[in-house]
Design an enzyme around this catalytic site. Structure first.
Site: not given
Ligand code: SAH
Length: 368
Positions: A91, A111, A341
């Site tokens: 994204e 991640c 975030c």
């Protein structure tokens, strides 16, 4: 497979052009066609010689990832789901403000770091992005913004890029540095070093390397003032504890010029937001000429954490202010479309990689 011209920074494109027997200045022309004019069709690069164009058409391409989905939040924030050639998705988020437009891009599919308050961590890790897939996010969003109609009343220009999307950029070092070179190159996007920011969870050896090879700005995801707590929130702290992290940050401050470091600190209710912890943070950072960015926690399904109250965030900030540490609270943007975030998840095709990694690390005979 054809060579993707988006994978080259200016220097490596010059070498490539030289190696095929052409004059290096043609690299300048190609670079401008791709990044300044947004041209991906090599046949349209009309100021190249016919011979060079034919060579490039046969052996090269300009391939950027595609927009699979696009969501526009009430505040103008746009979240792009970006599809890569292998079907994985990452994204990118465009955040317009009065005087600038910030693009937040991804560096990895998923991640591997497993920070306990980040939803990307739950996706597992699949692979690193190539330089072309990283700069391709900038290339592709810049084209898309040009095409938005007048109903989109916000800024449509990318003036800042932050490596704050999915992934840990310093664990994909070469590709990320190459892509940031292109962002800061005058023949490409020409962004100043203050407008290109890499955010890291604190991969200390790579932070040492970064200061040798790139002038980008640096943000450090600190999130806790003590090792005990940081080990839980940002587990890579067990490998590179706060003392080592602070030591490398001090070296950044020693380098001449105006290189700044911003420390990010996510505000988690009852976890890291006490008045005592604010004082501990002041003690840790007090003698550094740095900035602190408080990020109100953005929740996601199944998280155990809660966002600190606005009052608590203000009280926390006051203590930093009193110690003359520049501190801003990040305004939450795009949370109605999960673009804030830590809310970026993309689509990770093979999620087994992290469990495999963990198995490798644990001692034999231990039950999983
Ligand atoms: N891996 C890099 C890049 C990610 S940047 C890093 O850790 O710095 C994304 C920033 O948002 C980081 O500071 C990250 O810690 C923070 N973040 C992650 N999850 C969050 C959440 N749920 N709410 C608020 N901030 C979050």
């Amino acid at each position: 497979m054809k060579t993707n011209l988006l994978d080259f920074n200016h220097k490596s494109l010059k070498e490539f052009v030289k190696n095929i027997g052409e004059k290096p200045f043609h690299a300048d022309q190609i670079f401008k066609w791709i990044h300044q004019r947004g041209v991906s069709d090599i046949a349209q690069m009309t100021d190249l010689s016919k011979k060079l164009r034919e060579y490039l058409l046969e052996h090269c391409e300009v391939y950027a990832p595609e927009i699979a989905e696009e969501q526009i939040a009430k505040d103008g924030t746009i979240k792009f789901k970006v599809r890569l050639r292998d079907g994985n998705c990452v994204e990118s988020v465009f955040i317009p403000e009065d005087d600038r437009g910030t693009l937040c891009i991804s560096s990895q599919v998923g991640c591997s770091l497993n920070c306990s308050f980040c939803s990307t961590a739950r996706q597992g890790f699949n692979r690193n992005l190539t330089p072309g897939e990283i700069i391709g996010q900038v290339w592709m969003v810049a084209r898309r913004l040009e095409k938005l109609d007048e109903n989109y009343i916000h800024s449509k220009k990318i003036t800042n890029v932050v490596m704050m999307g999915m992934g840990e950029p310093l664990l994909n070092f070469d590709a990320v540095v190459t892509a940031m070179d292109i962002m800061m190159d005058d023949l490409a996007y020409g962004l100043s070093k203050r407008r290109v920011t890499l955010s890291t969870s604190g991969v200390v050896p790579m932070m040492h390397r970064l200061k040798e090879v790139s002038e980008s700005s640096l943000a450090v995801s600190l999130h806790a003032p003590t090792n005990e707590l940081r080990n839980i929130l940002v587990p890579i702290n067990k490998k590179y504890p706060i003392e080592e992290l602070m030591a490398v940050c001090r070296e950044y401050f020693k380098i001449g010029g105006k290189r700044r470091i911003m420390f990010e600190y996510v505000m988690l209710e009852g976890v890291n937001d006490s008045i005592e912890q604010a004082h501990q943070l002041v003690k840790l950072l007090g003698d550094l000429n740095c900035m602190v960015n408080l990020i109100p926690f953005n929740p996601f399904p199944e998280t155990i954490y809660k966002r600190s109250s606005n009052t608590r965030i203000r009280e926390f900030q006051k203590i930093l202010d009193a110690a003359e540490i520049t501190c801003i609270t990040r305004r939450t943007r795009g949370d109605d479309i999960d673009a804030a975030c830590g809310q970026l998840v993309g689509k990770v095709a093979d999620r087994t990689s992290r469990s495999r990694l963990m198995k490798k690390k644990s001692s034999p005979g231990v039950n999983q």
